[in-house]
Enzyme design. Sequence first.
Site, PDB file in Angstrom:
ATOM      1  N   GLY A  93       7.017  -1.642 -12.690  1.00  0.00           N
ATOM      2  CA  GLY A  93       6.510  -2.958 -13.098  1.00  0.00           C
ATOM      3  C   GLY A  93       7.528  -3.680 -13.947  1.00  0.00           C
ATOM      4  N   GLY A  95       9.176  -4.410 -16.765  1.00  0.00           N
ATOM      5  CA  GLY A  95       9.239  -3.795 -18.091  1.00  0.00           C
ATOM      6  C   GLY A  95       9.956  -4.676 -19.101  1.00  0.00           C
ATOM      7  N   ARG A  96      10.674  -5.651 -18.580  1.00  0.00           N
ATOM      8  CA  ARG A  96      11.383  -6.547 -19.500  1.00  0.00           C
ATOM      9  C   ARG A  96      11.485  -7.953 -18.935  1.00  0.00           C
ATOM     10  NH1 ARG A  96      17.718  -5.301 -18.861  1.00  0.00           N
ATOM     11  NH2 ARG A  96      17.707  -4.441 -16.774  1.00  0.00           N
ATOM     12  N   LYS A 116      13.790 -12.916 -17.576  1.00  0.00           N
ATOM     13  CA  LYS A 116      14.247 -11.526 -17.716  1.00  0.00           C
ATOM     14  C   LYS A 116      14.773 -11.302 -19.135  1.00  0.00           C
ATOM     15  CE  LYS A 116      16.879  -8.212 -14.937  1.00  0.00           C
ATOM     16  NZ  LYS A 116      17.626  -8.040 -13.697  1.00  0.00           N
ATOM     17  N   ASP A 128      13.148  -1.237 -24.329  1.00  0.00           N
ATOM     18  CA  ASP A 128      12.909  -2.176 -25.427  1.00  0.00           C
ATOM     19  C   ASP A 128      12.537  -3.568 -24.945  1.00  0.00           C
ATOM     20  OD1 ASP A 128      15.275  -3.014 -24.351  1.00  0.00           O
ATOM     21  OD2 ASP A 128      16.486  -2.674 -26.144  1.00  0.00           O
ATOM     22  N   ARG A 179      15.174 -16.267 -13.701  1.00  0.00           N
ATOM     23  CA  ARG A 179      15.445 -15.991 -12.286  1.00  0.00           C
ATOM     24  C   ARG A 179      14.420 -16.748 -11.454  1.00  0.00           C
ATOM     25  NH1 ARG A 179      15.657  -9.770 -11.106  1.00  0.00           N
ATOM     26  NH2 ARG A 179      13.450  -9.889 -11.585  1.00  0.00           N
ATOM     27  N   ARG A 186       8.093  -6.961  -4.189  1.00  0.00           N
ATOM     28  CA  ARG A 186       9.092  -5.975  -3.748  1.00  0.00           C
ATOM     29  C   ARG A 186       8.452  -4.980  -2.783  1.00  0.00           C
ATOM     30  NH1 ARG A 186      11.997  -5.785  -8.971  1.00  0.00           N
ATOM     31  NH2 ARG A 186      11.379  -7.750  -9.919  1.00  0.00           N
ATOM     32  N   ASP A 255      12.044  -0.607  -5.515  1.00  0.00           N
ATOM     33  CA  ASP A 255      11.537  -1.661  -6.409  1.00  0.00           C
ATOM     34  C   ASP A 255      12.550  -2.797  -6.547  1.00  0.00           C
ATOM     35  OD1 ASP A 255      12.684   0.741  -7.769  1.00  0.00           O
ATOM     36  OD2 ASP A 255      12.828  -0.648  -9.443  1.00  0.00           O
ATOM     37  N   ASP A 265      17.870  -8.304  -8.138  1.00  0.00           N
ATOM     38  CA  ASP A 265      18.141  -7.389  -9.234  1.00  0.00           C
ATOM     39  C   ASP A 265      19.614  -6.963  -9.284  1.00  0.00           C
ATOM     40  OD1 ASP A 265      17.219  -6.318 -11.502  1.00  0.00           O
ATOM     41  OD2 ASP A 265      15.535  -5.280 -10.569  1.00  0.00           O
TER      42      ASP A 265
HETATM   43  P1  AMP Z   1      16.182  -1.931 -12.998  1.00  0.00           P
HETATM   44  O1  AMP Z   1      17.090  -0.744 -13.027  1.00  0.00           O
HETATM   45  O2  AMP Z   1      16.692  -3.104 -13.807  1.00  0.00           O
HETATM   46  O3  AMP Z   1      15.795  -2.321 -11.623  1.00  0.00           O
HETATM   47  O4  AMP Z   1      14.849  -1.495 -13.746  1.00  0.00           O
HETATM   48  C1  AMP Z   1      14.015  -0.455 -13.308  1.00  0.00           C
HETATM   49  C2  AMP Z   1      12.743  -0.465 -14.103  1.00  0.00           C
HETATM   50  O5  AMP Z   1      13.013  -0.237 -15.485  1.00  0.00           O
HETATM   51  C3  AMP Z   1      11.956  -1.773 -14.044  1.00  0.00           C
HETATM   52  O6  AMP Z   1      10.604  -1.449 -14.105  1.00  0.00           O
HETATM   53  C4  AMP Z   1      12.409  -2.473 -15.288  1.00  0.00           C
HETATM   54  O7  AMP Z   1      11.462  -3.420 -15.733  1.00  0.00           O
HETATM   55  C5  AMP Z   1      12.538  -1.326 -16.261  1.00  0.00           C
HETATM   56  N1  AMP Z   1      13.489  -1.598 -17.324  1.00  0.00           N
HETATM   57  C6  AMP Z   1      14.839  -1.661 -17.227  1.00  0.00           C
HETATM   58  N2  AMP Z   1      15.384  -1.925 -18.423  1.00  0.00           N
HETATM   59  C7  AMP Z   1      14.373  -2.036 -19.304  1.00  0.00           C
HETATM   60  C8  AMP Z   1      14.290  -2.301 -20.692  1.00  0.00           C
HETATM   61  N3  AMP Z   1      15.372  -2.507 -21.441  1.00  0.00           N
HETATM   62  N4  AMP Z   1      13.071  -2.331 -21.254  1.00  0.00           N
HETATM   63  C9  AMP Z   1      11.969  -2.121 -20.531  1.00  0.00           C
HETATM   64  N5  AMP Z   1      11.966  -1.865 -19.220  1.00  0.00           N
HETATM   65  C10 AMP Z   1      13.155  -1.823 -18.606  1.00  0.00           C
HETATM   66 MG    MG Z   2      14.675  -3.630 -10.849  1.00  0.00          MG
END
Ligand code: AMP
Ligand code: MG
Length: 491
Positions: A93, A95-96, A116, A128, A179, A186, A255, A265
Amino acid sequence: MTRRTLETLSFDNTYARLPQAFYARLNPTPFNAPPYPVHANRAAAELIDLDPAQLTRPEFTALFGGSALAPGMEPLAMLYSGHQFGVYVRQLGDGRAILLGEVKNDQGERWDLHLKGAGMTPFSRDGDGRAVLRSTIREYLCCTAMSGLGIPTTQALCLVGSDDKVYREQIETAAMLVRMAPSHVRFGTFETFYYRKQHDHLRTLADYVIAQHFPHLRDADDRYVRFFGEVVERTAKLIAQWQAVGWAHGVMNTDNMSILGLTLDYGPYGFMDDYDAGFICNHSDHNGRYAFNQQPYIGLWNLSCLAQALLSLADKDALKAGLDTYQPVFEREYLKLMRAKFGFIDERAEDDELIRDFLGLLQGSHADYTIALRELSTFSTADGATNEALREQFLNPDRFDEWAGRYRDRLRNERSYDDGRRDRMNRVNPKYVLRNYLAQTAIEKAQHKDFSEIDRLFTLLQDPFTDQPGMEAYALPPPNWGKHLAVSCSS
Ligand code: AMP
Ligand code: MG
């Protein structure tokens, strides 16, 4: 064209009208330190009818730095899951990131505004909720580069920074990026409801995506199978474009796979400098799962995950038949793109081999992919021409000469004229790509609040096929320090 202000943007939040299980509603968390503007994209603003004059207002920075909302926004974090490096993770989901809302423009197109780096959400797990300036610059510039190259991608509207500290491998500062895409659904959004056995939600999601983005299928009895078939086709064509331009995504988890076939992404991606079929751009990808030459296969693997998630909606054999179209579509598209890059108009049986042999020569010579293909457009088919500038790219001149003889015969065979071919080839072989070291230079300046290099690259990459005066240095191979920069997922 309507010119709207931040206050009069027209929102129509279709995702927020889906069942509550699809997301978590929450607002962005503002930075502690004041947000400052880094860059804004006029072309993207036009897609949402936003008057470019709005981009310089302090309210724009406040809004897209997470400290204000515009009328009509209904912020939410989208739920999804996915296969990460081959392993299913039940809940990921946003997360940020936070979907602020969907702007509807005058043409009736809807654009997600997705912020983002907007702070923690119920899906943050151990993260975080923040993004660092470095990674948002990389995303911002690569969206621009891909758009300029004509490759389907999410768009980036703007970048807003802050002096807030963020802890990664080093201490960095935070930023937020807006974005834009017609949808952020996805493959992994579908997988969530499949693995939770929530078949009603799965159907609701599929019907929603079809109604919004594949409306011509809405009333068809076999709409789910046909929808899947179209996703297969878009994905195959997208990855063919990545392969043709020499770009690796780096984290092709399900995802990160757009249901619309957009490049989605941007993390540790990379344009190849030296041609290397096994190029691994992601420093954390120790096994090379997402190596350049694995991408076509991973596309298929990811689609098979999507097919599995659709099993409660469609017949297994029909989905399988859809999957079987992937390879031929990919190969046809890749060969089409490469033929154009080599300046061929006709299709000849020997083309595939000629192209492969050229790539083999590049690999053996550690020659620069972008430069060699751009140089190929200067090839002369005249008797006695040695094509010296191109020849210089190769370690073994004899092997190049042998290849060049076959290439010349092939071109003469279709009565190819050097001048016309050169112009055609220069429209498909970019002069400028976003090499890692170029992005790195812009990042280092931006970390000292100098955003001039971002602006320079932004302008350059919007038009990567045209020689731009004074920009010769940007078309050269990387300096030694910039050759193998480590880029990882941690961003
Ligand atoms: P990504 O590698 O950017 O595609 O992220 C994979 C997952 O990790 C997604 O669910 C993101 O929302 C979560 N995520 C990546 N970085 C962070 C962060 N700094 N804080 C919270 N969630 C994160
Ligand atoms: Mg991602």
